[in-house]
Design a protein around this motif. Structure first.
Motif, PDB file in Angstrom:
ATOM      1  N   GLY A 264       0.816  -1.220   0.000  1.00 22.77           N
ATOM      2  CA  GLY A 264       0.000   0.000   0.000  1.00 22.77           C
ATOM      3  C   GLY A 264       0.844   1.261   0.000  1.00 22.77           C
ATOM      4  O   GLY A 264       0.717   2.104  -0.909  1.00 22.77           O
ATOM      5  N   PRO A 265       1.707   1.452   1.008  1.00 19.45           N
ATOM      6  CA  PRO A 265       2.559   2.646   1.024  1.00 19.45           C
ATOM      7  C   PRO A 265       3.458   2.757  -0.205  1.00 19.45           C
ATOM      8  O   PRO A 265       3.699   3.862  -0.701  1.00 19.45           O
ATOM      9  N   LEU A 266       3.955   1.629  -0.702  1.00 19.66           N
ATOM     10  CA  LEU A 266       4.803   1.671  -1.898  1.00 19.66           C
ATOM     11  C   LEU A 266       3.994   2.118  -3.120  1.00 19.66           C
ATOM     12  O   LEU A 266       4.494   2.866  -3.969  1.00 19.66           O
ATOM     13  N   TYR A 267       2.745   1.688  -3.192  1.00 20.35           N
ATOM     14  CA  TYR A 267       1.884   2.112  -4.304  1.00 20.35           C
ATOM     15  C   TYR A 267       1.616   3.615  -4.235  1.00 20.35           C
ATOM     16  O   TYR A 267       1.625   4.311  -5.260  1.00 20.35           O
ATOM     17  N   VAL A 268       1.431   4.124  -3.014  1.00 25.48           N
ATOM     18  CA  VAL A 268       1.220   5.565  -2.844  1.00 25.48           C
ATOM     19  C   VAL A 268       2.468   6.335  -3.299  1.00 25.48           C
ATOM     20  O   VAL A 268       2.360   7.370  -3.964  1.00 25.48           O
ATOM     21  N   GLN A 269       3.640   5.833  -2.950  1.00 22.30           N
ATOM     22  CA  GLN A 269       4.872   6.482  -3.407  1.00 22.30           C
ATOM     23  C   GLN A 269       4.976   6.438  -4.934  1.00 22.30           C
ATOM     24  O   GLN A 269       5.468   7.386  -5.563  1.00 22.30           O
ATOM     25  N   PHE A 270       4.501   5.341  -5.506  1.00 20.12           N
ATOM     26  CA  PHE A 270       4.485   5.244  -6.970  1.00 20.12           C
ATOM     27  C   PHE A 270       3.579   6.321  -7.562  1.00 20.12           C
ATOM     28  O   PHE A 270       3.939   6.978  -8.555  1.00 20.12           O
TER      29      PHE A 270
ATOM     30  N   GLU B  54       2.855   9.137  -6.195  1.00 22.62           N
ATOM     31  CA  GLU B  54       3.492  10.431  -5.952  1.00 22.62           C
ATOM     32  C   GLU B  54       4.764  10.607  -6.774  1.00 22.62           C
ATOM     33  O   GLU B  54       5.382  11.673  -6.738  1.00 22.62           O
ATOM     34  N   LYS B  55       5.170   9.533  -7.455  1.00 19.50           N
ATOM     35  CA  LYS B  55       6.373   9.522  -8.298  1.00 19.50           C
ATOM     36  C   LYS B  55       7.639   9.802  -7.488  1.00 19.50           C
ATOM     37  O   LYS B  55       8.538  10.533  -7.928  1.00 19.50           O
ATOM     38  N   THR B  56       7.686   9.194  -6.280  1.00 21.14           N
ATOM     39  CA  THR B  56       8.859   9.380  -5.417  1.00 21.14           C
ATOM     40  C   THR B  56       9.650   8.096  -5.227  1.00 21.14           C
ATOM     41  O   THR B  56      10.578   8.045  -4.411  1.00 21.14           O
ATOM     42  N   LEU B  57       9.280   7.035  -5.958  1.00 20.58           N
ATOM     43  CA  LEU B  57      10.092   5.819  -5.920  1.00 20.58           C
ATOM     44  C   LEU B  57      11.397   6.075  -6.668  1.00 20.58           C
ATOM     45  O   LEU B  57      11.482   7.002  -7.488  1.00 20.58           O
ATOM     46  N   PRO B  58      12.439   5.297  -6.389  1.00 19.88           N
ATOM     47  CA  PRO B  58      13.729   5.523  -7.060  1.00 19.88           C
ATOM     48  C   PRO B  58      13.606   5.654  -8.571  1.00 19.88           C
ATOM     49  O   PRO B  58      12.955   4.843  -9.225  1.00 19.88           O
ATOM     50  N   PHE B  59      14.211   6.737  -9.071  1.00 21.78           N
ATOM     51  CA  PHE B  59      14.321   7.048 -10.491  1.00 21.78           C
ATOM     52  C   PHE B  59      13.010   7.516 -11.127  1.00 21.78           C
ATOM     53  O   PHE B  59      12.956   7.701 -12.346  1.00 21.78           O
ATOM     54  N   GLN B  60      11.975   7.738 -10.302  1.00 24.06           N
ATOM     55  CA  GLN B  60      10.781   8.366 -10.837  1.00 24.06           C
ATOM     56  C   GLN B  60      10.980   9.882 -10.897  1.00 24.06           C
ATOM     57  O   GLN B  60      11.975  10.422 -10.409  1.00 24.06           O
ATOM     58  N   GLU B  61       9.986  10.549 -11.429  1.00 24.04           N
ATOM     59  CA  GLU B  61      10.094  11.979 -11.724  1.00 24.04           C
ATOM     60  C   GLU B  61      10.404  12.827 -10.500  1.00 24.04           C
ATOM     61  O   GLU B  61      11.219  13.762 -10.563  1.00 24.04           O
ATOM     62  N   ASN B  62       9.770  12.561  -9.363  1.00 25.57           N
ATOM     63  CA  ASN B  62       9.947  13.385  -8.157  1.00 25.57           C
ATOM     64  C   ASN B  62      10.989  12.827  -7.188  1.00 25.57           C
ATOM     65  O   ASN B  62      11.075  13.273  -6.048  1.00 25.57           O
ATOM     66  N   TRP B  63      11.734  11.852  -7.651  1.00 25.19           N
ATOM     67  CA  TRP B  63      12.804  11.284  -6.832  1.00 25.19           C
ATOM     68  C   TRP B  63      14.129  11.922  -7.209  1.00 25.19           C
ATOM     69  O   TRP B  63      14.410  12.133  -8.391  1.00 25.19           O
ATOM     70  N   GLY B  64      14.924  12.265  -6.187  1.00 29.88           N
ATOM     71  CA  GLY B  64      16.232  12.846  -6.455  1.00 29.88           C
ATOM     72  C   GLY B  64      17.297  12.192  -5.604  1.00 29.88           C
ATOM     73  O   GLY B  64      17.080  11.937  -4.414  1.00 29.88           O
ATOM     74  N   PHE B  65      18.438  11.916  -6.193  1.00 32.93           N
ATOM     75  CA  PHE B  65      19.511  11.223  -5.474  1.00 32.93           C
ATOM     76  C   PHE B  65      19.984  12.044  -4.278  1.00 32.93           C
ATOM     77  O   PHE B  65      20.189  11.505  -3.183  1.00 32.93           O
TER      78      PHE B  65
END
Length: 314
Positions: free
Chosen positions: A128-134, A136-147
């Motif tokens: 569930g939480p991982l899907y929400v991050q998906f 929000e596009k905050t999973l690794p290498f998604q648009e809103n994720w930054g190293f």
């Protein structure tokens, strides 16, 4: 090697040793002056739920010098607890049992590799939480994720080092590996090891009440908050301990409980209602993801956690 008919230690000895491990681990952060917290004795009336600001000469748990001192303290405490296990195993070794003490102690402590499947049980639960991050596009290498933001600032800071590496590793070595090894040598049943030993882990977090009481103003309201938060934390850490003990005993390795501890610290406590309130149009899919994680966890926990020829689960 231990057999059910002839335990090498008494249960009383196991209780005392597990209590000793907890005292060594928690006591280590109070033994050094540089690791101890320091608070003002002032009473401050604050709106309920609001913490006060830090004063100049105080030392709080997130101060970098406090964290560094505590990391050194718990690392040393962990080494001492492992040494005690070695000493106990050496002293209870019987004349008719000839084996390599070091290799056998490492095996009991779970310093072995694990299969992949026990490592993915916890992420499955957090579908569930991982899907929400998906979303929000905050999973690794998604648009809103930054190293820089999501890796460097979070994991490579001194706070990140404590929360996501040193604390999970040292706590699992002491409260899972060392404690369960002692109970195993005492002939404790699996049920006792799973549901009794984690209470020591829960009790080891009670000292946080001292910090809560001071940070919220040293008032009766602050005391009430400290008591309630301590009860909640004791309950949560004990339940989490049941799970980690099960993973350790079923897999025979420290890697699954350490990975679970790290992952849970990273994810935090799931908040489905809050997440749905932010994305009401995704209520059905978010609920389905949470349900999928819970059902998948319930069905896969037993088959995925087991490792063939596991020392603790034969």
């Amino acid at each position: 090697m231990y057999s059910d008919s002839s335990p090498l230690l008494s249960i009383t000895s196991a209780h005392l040793l597990s209590g000793l491990f907890a005292c060594i681990y928690v006591g280590s952060i109070y033994a050094s002056k540089s690791a101890r917290l320091r608070f003002s004795n002032r009473k401050v009336n604050l709106p309920e739920g609001q913490a006060r600001l830090k004063l100049q000469n105080e030392r709080w748990r997130d101060d970098p010098d406090v964290i560094k001192a505590r990391l050194l303290a718990v690392t040393s405490a962990t080494a001492i607890c492992c040494l005690i296990v070695f000493i106990v195993m050496k002293n209870v070794n019987r004349d008719d049992e000839i084996y390599n003490l070091t290799a056998n102690a490492w095996l009991h402590l779970g310093f072995t590799w694990s299969n992949v499947l026990p490592l993915v049980i916890t992420p499955l639960l957090f579908s569930g939480p991982l899907y929400v991050q998906f979303l929000e596009k905050t999973l690794p290498f998604q648009e809103n994720w930054g190293f820089e933001k999501h890796v460097v600032c979070r994991f490579l800071s001194i706070v990140g080092l404590r929360n996501y590496f040193v604390a999970p590793i040292t706590e699992e070595i002491v409260f899972r590996a060392c404690v369960l090894t002692i109970y195993y040598l005492a002939g404790a049943s699996r049920k006792k090891m799973i549901f009794l030993s984690p209470l020591v882990f829960g009790a080891a977090h009670i000292h946080h009440a001292f910090e809560t009481y001071h940070r919220y103003g040293r008032t009766p309201t602050a005391a009430k908050r400290a008591i309630i938060s301590t009860i909640i934390q004791f309950s949560y850490t004990s339940v989490f301990g049941f799970y980690c003990c099960y993973l350790f005993l079923r897999s025979g390795s420290l890697l699954p409980p350490i990975a679970a501890h790290m992952f849970c610290n990273i994810m935090g406590i799931p908040q489905p209602n809050y997440e749905i309130s932010l994305m009401p149009d995704r209520k059905l899919s978010i609920s389905a993801a949470y349900l999928f994680g819970i059902i998948g966890f319930a069905y896969m926990l037993k088959p995925w956690s087991y490792t063939n020829n596991c020392l603790y689960w034969q």
